[in-house]
Scaffold this active site. Structure first.
Site, PDB file in Angstrom:
ATOM      1  N   ARG A 151      -1.784   2.443  15.147  1.00 35.12           N
ATOM      2  CA  ARG A 151      -0.499   3.116  14.989  1.00 35.12           C
ATOM      3  C   ARG A 151       0.637   2.183  15.361  1.00 35.12           C
ATOM      4  O   ARG A 151       0.480   1.284  16.173  1.00 35.12           O
ATOM      5  CB  ARG A 151      -0.419   4.341  15.910  1.00 35.12           C
ATOM      6  CG  ARG A 151      -1.293   5.510  15.520  1.00 35.12           C
ATOM      7  CD  ARG A 151      -0.793   6.250  14.305  1.00 35.12           C
ATOM      8  NE  ARG A 151       0.640   6.455  14.281  1.00 35.12           N
ATOM      9  CZ  ARG A 151       1.277   7.513  14.744  1.00 35.12           C
ATOM     10  NH1 ARG A 151       0.627   8.495  15.296  1.00 35.12           N
ATOM     11  NH2 ARG A 151       2.588   7.602  14.658  1.00 35.12           N
ATOM     12  N   ARG A 202       5.527  -5.135   0.889  1.00 32.00           N
ATOM     13  CA  ARG A 202       5.095  -6.095  -0.146  1.00 32.00           C
ATOM     14  C   ARG A 202       5.658  -7.493   0.115  1.00 32.00           C
ATOM     15  O   ARG A 202       5.112  -8.475  -0.364  1.00 32.00           O
ATOM     16  CB  ARG A 202       5.500  -5.604  -1.536  1.00 32.00           C
ATOM     17  CG  ARG A 202       4.812  -4.320  -1.945  1.00 32.00           C
ATOM     18  CD  ARG A 202       3.380  -4.540  -2.367  1.00 32.00           C
ATOM     19  NE  ARG A 202       2.780  -3.263  -2.760  1.00 32.00           N
ATOM     20  CZ  ARG A 202       1.533  -2.946  -2.510  1.00 32.00           C
ATOM     21  NH1 ARG A 202       0.738  -3.774  -1.883  1.00 32.00           N
ATOM     22  NH2 ARG A 202       1.059  -1.783  -2.895  1.00 32.00           N
ATOM     23  N   CYS A 206       3.595   6.065   1.009  1.00 35.12           N
ATOM     24  CA  CYS A 206       4.688   6.550   1.852  1.00 35.12           C
ATOM     25  C   CYS A 206       4.698   8.075   1.854  1.00 35.12           C
ATOM     26  O   CYS A 206       4.354   8.704   0.861  1.00 35.12           O
ATOM     27  CB  CYS A 206       6.036   6.067   1.323  1.00 35.12           C
ATOM     28  SG  CYS A 206       6.226   4.286   1.301  1.00 35.12           S
ATOM     29  N   GLU A 265       8.215  12.106   7.120  1.00 34.05           N
ATOM     30  CA  GLU A 265       7.896  12.623   8.458  1.00 34.05           C
ATOM     31  C   GLU A 265       8.424  14.052   8.551  1.00 34.05           C
ATOM     32  O   GLU A 265       9.401  14.413   7.897  1.00 34.05           O
ATOM     33  CB  GLU A 265       8.577  11.727   9.502  1.00 34.05           C
ATOM     34  CG  GLU A 265       8.164  11.987  10.909  1.00 34.05           C
ATOM     35  CD  GLU A 265       6.745  11.555  11.236  1.00 34.05           C
ATOM     36  OE1 GLU A 265       6.115  12.253  12.046  1.00 34.05           O
ATOM     37  OE2 GLU A 265       6.272  10.553  10.676  1.00 34.05           O
ATOM     38  N   ARG A 299       7.168   4.981  10.787  1.00 33.32           N
ATOM     39  CA  ARG A 299       5.853   4.937  11.437  1.00 33.32           C
ATOM     40  C   ARG A 299       4.828   4.378  10.466  1.00 33.32           C
ATOM     41  O   ARG A 299       4.975   4.522   9.245  1.00 33.32           O
ATOM     42  CB  ARG A 299       5.419   6.337  11.876  1.00 33.32           C
ATOM     43  CG  ARG A 299       6.356   6.982  12.869  1.00 33.32           C
ATOM     44  CD  ARG A 299       5.900   8.399  13.153  1.00 33.32           C
ATOM     45  NE  ARG A 299       6.955   9.170  13.765  1.00 33.32           N
ATOM     46  CZ  ARG A 299       6.860   9.760  14.952  1.00 33.32           C
ATOM     47  NH1 ARG A 299       5.763   9.676  15.649  1.00 33.32           N
ATOM     48  NH2 ARG A 299       7.867  10.448  15.429  1.00 33.32           N
ATOM     49  N   TYR A 330       4.932  -0.274  19.300  1.00 36.00           N
ATOM     50  CA  TYR A 330       6.140   0.542  19.190  1.00 36.00           C
ATOM     51  C   TYR A 330       7.329  -0.331  19.546  1.00 36.00           C
ATOM     52  O   TYR A 330       7.377  -0.900  20.641  1.00 36.00           O
ATOM     53  CB  TYR A 330       6.045   1.766  20.106  1.00 36.00           C
ATOM     54  CG  TYR A 330       4.970   2.709  19.619  1.00 36.00           C
ATOM     55  CD1 TYR A 330       5.289   3.778  18.798  1.00 36.00           C
ATOM     56  CD2 TYR A 330       3.637   2.486  19.931  1.00 36.00           C
ATOM     57  CE1 TYR A 330       4.301   4.618  18.317  1.00 36.00           C
ATOM     58  CE2 TYR A 330       2.638   3.317  19.444  1.00 36.00           C
ATOM     59  CZ  TYR A 330       2.978   4.383  18.640  1.00 36.00           C
ATOM     60  OH  TYR A 330       2.003   5.208  18.146  1.00 36.00           O
ATOM     61  N   ARG A 364       5.768   6.505  22.810  1.00 32.43           N
ATOM     62  CA  ARG A 364       4.491   6.263  23.503  1.00 32.43           C
ATOM     63  C   ARG A 364       4.724   5.493  24.791  1.00 32.43           C
ATOM     64  O   ARG A 364       4.262   4.379  24.966  1.00 32.43           O
ATOM     65  CB  ARG A 364       3.542   5.487  22.586  1.00 32.43           C
ATOM     66  CG  ARG A 364       3.005   6.260  21.411  1.00 32.43           C
ATOM     67  CD  ARG A 364       2.174   7.491  21.792  1.00 32.43           C
ATOM     68  NE  ARG A 364       1.088   7.218  22.687  1.00 32.43           N
ATOM     69  CZ  ARG A 364      -0.160   6.947  22.316  1.00 32.43           C
ATOM     70  NH1 ARG A 364      -0.466   6.929  21.040  1.00 32.43           N
ATOM     71  NH2 ARG A 364      -1.087   6.713  23.211  1.00 32.43           N
TER      72      ARG A 364
END
Length: 119
Positions: free
Chosen positions: A7, A63, A74, A77, A89, A107, A115
């Protein structure tokens, strides 16, 4: 090799192609570096963007790293009240020799708040 998912998240200060592109390149570069991932290890990458980001597809930005043979997708969210804005994210799925406990999730920028337990 095992299949692992990693992640990561970052934020942008403004909704622009340049900011989104630069932020995705930075984020993926750091994920690849700290987890020793090469392009040949990649299985796929899922990107999400908060609803306030509309200037660029994160996959298009990715890319720039030469990921021509890696499936990228994609998604939007969820629009949750109070959630971090202008946030990108990623979920990188890859082949890896690392154990789950050795995987480093990344992150950056304001996304470190997501986080705090791993920073």
């Amino acid at each position: 090799m095992k299949v692992r998912s990693i992640r990561g998240a970052t934020t942008v200060s403004v909704d622009s192609k340049e900011e989104i592109s630069d932020s995705i390149v930075e984020l993926l570069g750091e994920i690849f570096r700290v987890n020793q991932i090469s392009e040949g290890d990649l299985i796929s990458i899922l990107f999400t963007a908060t609803p306030d980001l509309k200037a660029e597809f994160p996959a298009t930005a990715a890319r720039r790293l030469g990921l021509a043979d890696t499936p990228l997708i994609c998604a939007a969210e969820l629009d949750i009240t109070g959630a971090l804005s202008r946030c990108l994210r990623v979920l990188v799925t890859t082949h890896s020799n690392l154990e789950k406990s050795e995987i480093r999730h990344v992150y950056l920028r304001d996304a470190v708040a997501l986080r705090k337990d791993i920073q």
